[in-house]
Design a protein around this motif. Structure first.
Motif, PDB file in Angstrom:
ATOM      1  N   THR A  27       0.842  -1.190   0.000  1.00  0.00           N
ATOM      2  CA  THR A  27       0.000   0.000   0.000  1.00  0.00           C
ATOM      3  C   THR A  27       0.877   1.240   0.000  1.00  0.00           C
ATOM      4  OG1 THR A  27      -0.165  -0.025   2.412  1.00  0.00           O
ATOM      5  CG2 THR A  27      -1.918  -1.118   1.196  1.00  0.00           C
ATOM      6  N   GLU A  28       0.431   2.257  -0.696  1.00  0.00           N
ATOM      7  CA  GLU A  28       1.180   3.508  -0.789  1.00  0.00           C
ATOM      8  C   GLU A  28       0.645   4.494   0.244  1.00  0.00           C
ATOM      9  OE1 GLU A  28       1.034   5.014  -4.749  1.00  0.00           O
ATOM     10  OE2 GLU A  28       1.530   3.077  -5.629  1.00  0.00           O
ATOM     11  N   PRO A  29       1.542   5.202   0.935  1.00  0.00           N
ATOM     12  CA  PRO A  29       1.099   6.207   1.905  1.00  0.00           C
ATOM     13  C   PRO A  29       0.226   7.275   1.243  1.00  0.00           C
ATOM     14  CG  PRO A  29       3.430   5.760   2.163  1.00  0.00           C
ATOM     15  CD  PRO A  29       2.992   5.060   0.913  1.00  0.00           C
ATOM     16  N   GLY A  30      -0.790   7.706   1.959  1.00  0.00           N
ATOM     17  CA  GLY A  30      -1.687   8.735   1.455  1.00  0.00           C
ATOM     18  C   GLY A  30      -2.910   8.211   0.736  1.00  0.00           C
ATOM     19  N   THR A  31      -3.006   6.894   0.555  1.00  0.00           N
ATOM     20  CA  THR A  31      -4.166   6.320  -0.117  1.00  0.00           C
ATOM     21  C   THR A  31      -5.186   5.857   0.922  1.00  0.00           C
ATOM     22  OG1 THR A  31      -3.169   4.120  -0.171  1.00  0.00           O
ATOM     23  CG2 THR A  31      -2.758   5.540  -2.066  1.00  0.00           C
ATOM     24  N   PRO A  32      -6.432   5.691   0.501  1.00  0.00           N
ATOM     25  CA  PRO A  32      -7.437   5.186   1.442  1.00  0.00           C
ATOM     26  C   PRO A  32      -7.092   3.788   1.977  1.00  0.00           C
ATOM     27  CG  PRO A  32      -8.509   6.100  -0.496  1.00  0.00           C
ATOM     28  CD  PRO A  32      -7.038   6.088  -0.769  1.00  0.00           C
ATOM     29  N   GLU A  33      -6.464   2.982   1.162  1.00  0.00           N
ATOM     30  CA  GLU A  33      -6.079   1.640   1.610  1.00  0.00           C
ATOM     31  C   GLU A  33      -5.073   1.702   2.752  1.00  0.00           C
ATOM     32  OE1 GLU A  33      -5.801   2.590  -1.618  1.00  0.00           O
ATOM     33  OE2 GLU A  33      -7.481   1.510  -2.532  1.00  0.00           O
ATOM     34  N   TYR A  34      -4.175   2.677   2.692  1.00  0.00           N
ATOM     35  CA  TYR A  34      -3.176   2.859   3.748  1.00  0.00           C
ATOM     36  C   TYR A  34      -3.854   3.243   5.063  1.00  0.00           C
ATOM     37  CZ  TYR A  34       1.247   4.361   5.843  1.00  0.00           C
ATOM     38  OH  TYR A  34       2.335   4.490   6.651  1.00  0.00           O
ATOM     39  N   ALA A  35      -4.825   4.147   4.982  1.00  0.00           N
ATOM     40  CA  ALA A  35      -5.546   4.567   6.182  1.00  0.00           C
ATOM     41  C   ALA A  35      -6.353   3.404   6.780  1.00  0.00           C
ATOM     42  CB  ALA A  35      -6.471   5.738   5.856  1.00  0.00           C
ATOM     43  N   ILE A  36      -6.993   2.644   5.917  1.00  0.00           N
ATOM     44  CA  ILE A  36      -7.761   1.493   6.388  1.00  0.00           C
ATOM     45  C   ILE A  36      -6.847   0.468   7.030  1.00  0.00           C
ATOM     46  CG2 ILE A  36      -9.144  -0.477   5.609  1.00  0.00           C
ATOM     47  CD1 ILE A  36     -10.397   1.441   3.534  1.00  0.00           C
ATOM     48  N   SER A  37      -5.662   0.280   6.465  1.00  0.00           N
ATOM     49  CA  SER A  37      -4.690  -0.655   7.047  1.00  0.00           C
ATOM     50  C   SER A  37      -4.250  -0.202   8.434  1.00  0.00           C
ATOM     51  CB  SER A  37      -3.458  -0.781   6.151  1.00  0.00           C
ATOM     52  OG  SER A  37      -3.796  -1.347   4.925  1.00  0.00           O
ATOM     53  N   GLN A  38      -4.054   1.088   8.624  1.00  0.00           N
ATOM     54  CA  GLN A  38      -3.650   1.595   9.924  1.00  0.00           C
ATOM     55  C   GLN A  38      -4.758   1.421  10.958  1.00  0.00           C
ATOM     56  OE1 GLN A  38      -2.402   5.599   9.023  1.00  0.00           O
ATOM     57  NE2 GLN A  38      -0.255   4.972   9.017  1.00  0.00           N
ATOM     58  N   VAL A  39      -5.988   1.707  10.574  1.00  0.00           N
ATOM     59  CA  VAL A  39      -7.115   1.535  11.491  1.00  0.00           C
ATOM     60  C   VAL A  39      -7.289   0.055  11.845  1.00  0.00           C
ATOM     61  CG1 VAL A  39      -9.616   1.761  11.723  1.00  0.00           C
ATOM     62  CG2 VAL A  39      -8.283   3.627  10.749  1.00  0.00           C
ATOM     63  N   THR A  40      -7.164  -0.809  10.850  1.00  0.00           N
ATOM     64  CA  THR A  40      -7.276  -2.245  11.078  1.00  0.00           C
ATOM     65  C   THR A  40      -6.179  -2.735  12.004  1.00  0.00           C
ATOM     66  OG1 THR A  40      -8.248  -2.512   8.893  1.00  0.00           O
ATOM     67  CG2 THR A  40      -7.399  -4.494   9.945  1.00  0.00           C
ATOM     68  N   LEU A  41      -4.976  -2.221  11.842  1.00  0.00           N
ATOM     69  CA  LEU A  41      -3.876  -2.586  12.736  1.00  0.00           C
ATOM     70  C   LEU A  41      -4.202  -2.224  14.175  1.00  0.00           C
ATOM     71  CD1 LEU A  41      -0.965  -3.563  13.214  1.00  0.00           C
ATOM     72  CD2 LEU A  41      -0.223  -1.217  12.738  1.00  0.00           C
ATOM     73  N   GLY A  42      -4.722  -1.040  14.395  1.00  0.00           N
ATOM     74  CA  GLY A  42      -5.098  -0.630  15.751  1.00  0.00           C
ATOM     75  C   GLY A  42      -6.170  -1.527  16.353  1.00  0.00           C
ATOM     76  N   ILE A  43      -7.173  -1.843  15.566  1.00  0.00           N
ATOM     77  CA  ILE A  43      -8.259  -2.703  16.047  1.00  0.00           C
ATOM     78  C   ILE A  43      -7.737  -4.096  16.372  1.00  0.00           C
ATOM     79  CG2 ILE A  43     -10.406  -3.848  15.368  1.00  0.00           C
ATOM     80  CD1 ILE A  43     -11.068  -1.264  13.797  1.00  0.00           C
ATOM     81  N   LEU A  44      -6.904  -4.657  15.493  1.00  0.00           N
ATOM     82  CA  LEU A  44      -6.369  -5.996  15.732  1.00  0.00           C
ATOM     83  C   LEU A  44      -5.454  -6.027  16.957  1.00  0.00           C
ATOM     84  CD1 LEU A  44      -5.619  -7.266  12.130  1.00  0.00           C
ATOM     85  CD2 LEU A  44      -7.359  -8.110  13.693  1.00  0.00           C
ATOM     86  N   LEU A  45      -4.655  -4.991  17.138  1.00  0.00           N
ATOM     87  CA  LEU A  45      -3.786  -4.952  18.319  1.00  0.00           C
ATOM     88  C   LEU A  45      -4.600  -4.854  19.606  1.00  0.00           C
ATOM     89  CD1 LEU A  45      -0.819  -2.705  17.138  1.00  0.00           C
ATOM     90  CD2 LEU A  45      -0.837  -5.175  17.514  1.00  0.00           C
ATOM     91  N   LEU A  46      -5.619  -4.009  19.611  1.00  0.00           N
ATOM     92  CA  LEU A  46      -6.473  -3.899  20.800  1.00  0.00           C
ATOM     93  C   LEU A  46      -7.204  -5.209  21.085  1.00  0.00           C
ATOM     94  CD1 LEU A  46      -8.005  -0.331  20.422  1.00  0.00           C
ATOM     95  CD2 LEU A  46      -6.336  -1.108  22.105  1.00  0.00           C
ATOM     96  N   THR A  47      -7.682  -5.855  20.039  1.00  0.00           N
ATOM     97  CA  THR A  47      -8.363  -7.133  20.205  1.00  0.00           C
ATOM     98  C   THR A  47      -7.412  -8.194  20.754  1.00  0.00           C
ATOM     99  OG1 THR A  47      -9.807  -6.609  18.353  1.00  0.00           O
ATOM    100  CG2 THR A  47      -9.732  -8.897  19.039  1.00  0.00           C
ATOM    101  N   GLY A  48      -6.196  -8.242  20.222  1.00  0.00           N
ATOM    102  CA  GLY A  48      -5.200  -9.203  20.698  1.00  0.00           C
ATOM    103  C   GLY A  48      -4.845  -8.990  22.148  1.00  0.00           C
ATOM    104  N   VAL A  49      -4.677  -7.738  22.551  1.00  0.00           N
ATOM    105  CA  VAL A  49      -4.363  -7.434  23.953  1.00  0.00           C
ATOM    106  C   VAL A  49      -5.533  -7.831  24.847  1.00  0.00           C
ATOM    107  CG1 VAL A  49      -3.950  -5.536  25.566  1.00  0.00           C
ATOM    108  CG2 VAL A  49      -2.695  -5.641  23.423  1.00  0.00           C
ATOM    109  N   ALA A  50      -6.748  -7.522  24.426  1.00  0.00           N
ATOM    110  CA  ALA A  50      -7.918  -7.872  25.230  1.00  0.00           C
ATOM    111  C   ALA A  50      -8.072  -9.388  25.377  1.00  0.00           C
ATOM    112  CB  ALA A  50      -9.179  -7.281  24.599  1.00  0.00           C
ATOM    113  N   ILE A  51      -7.834 -10.126  24.321  1.00  0.00           N
ATOM    114  CA  ILE A  51      -7.931 -11.583  24.380  1.00  0.00           C
ATOM    115  C   ILE A  51      -6.846 -12.146  25.289  1.00  0.00           C
ATOM    116  CG2 ILE A  51      -7.686 -13.707  23.040  1.00  0.00           C
ATOM    117  CD1 ILE A  51      -9.019 -12.208  20.707  1.00  0.00           C
TER     118      ILE A  51
END
Length: 64
Positions: A27-51
């Motif tokens: 993914t290239e920085p500045g694209t919508p896919e990049y932003a979605i990847s960053q948000v998904t990373l945050g959600i997955l990390l929070l979920t992993g910590v909670a589990i």
């Protein structure tokens, strides 16, 4: 929730993190896919910590 169910959820979360890391390279920085990847990373990390916390403390969440 039993420890085995939490272990399966944690493994699925780890697999999704690996797939995200592979896809993030393309993914290239500045694209919508990049932003979605960053948000998904945050959600997955929070979920992993909670589990992980729930498994360590043997919390009975989501049980009837």
């Amino acid at each position: 929730m039993s420890r085995s169910v939490l272990s399966v959820l944690f493994a699925l979360d780890a697999i999704l993190l690996v797939l995200l890391a592979i896809g993030f390279r393309f993914t290239e920085p500045g694209t919508p896919e990049y932003a979605i990847s960053q948000v998904t990373l945050g959600i997955l990390l929070l979920t992993g910590v909670a589990i992980a916390i729930a498994a360590r403390r043997d919390l009975p969440f989501l049980e009837p």
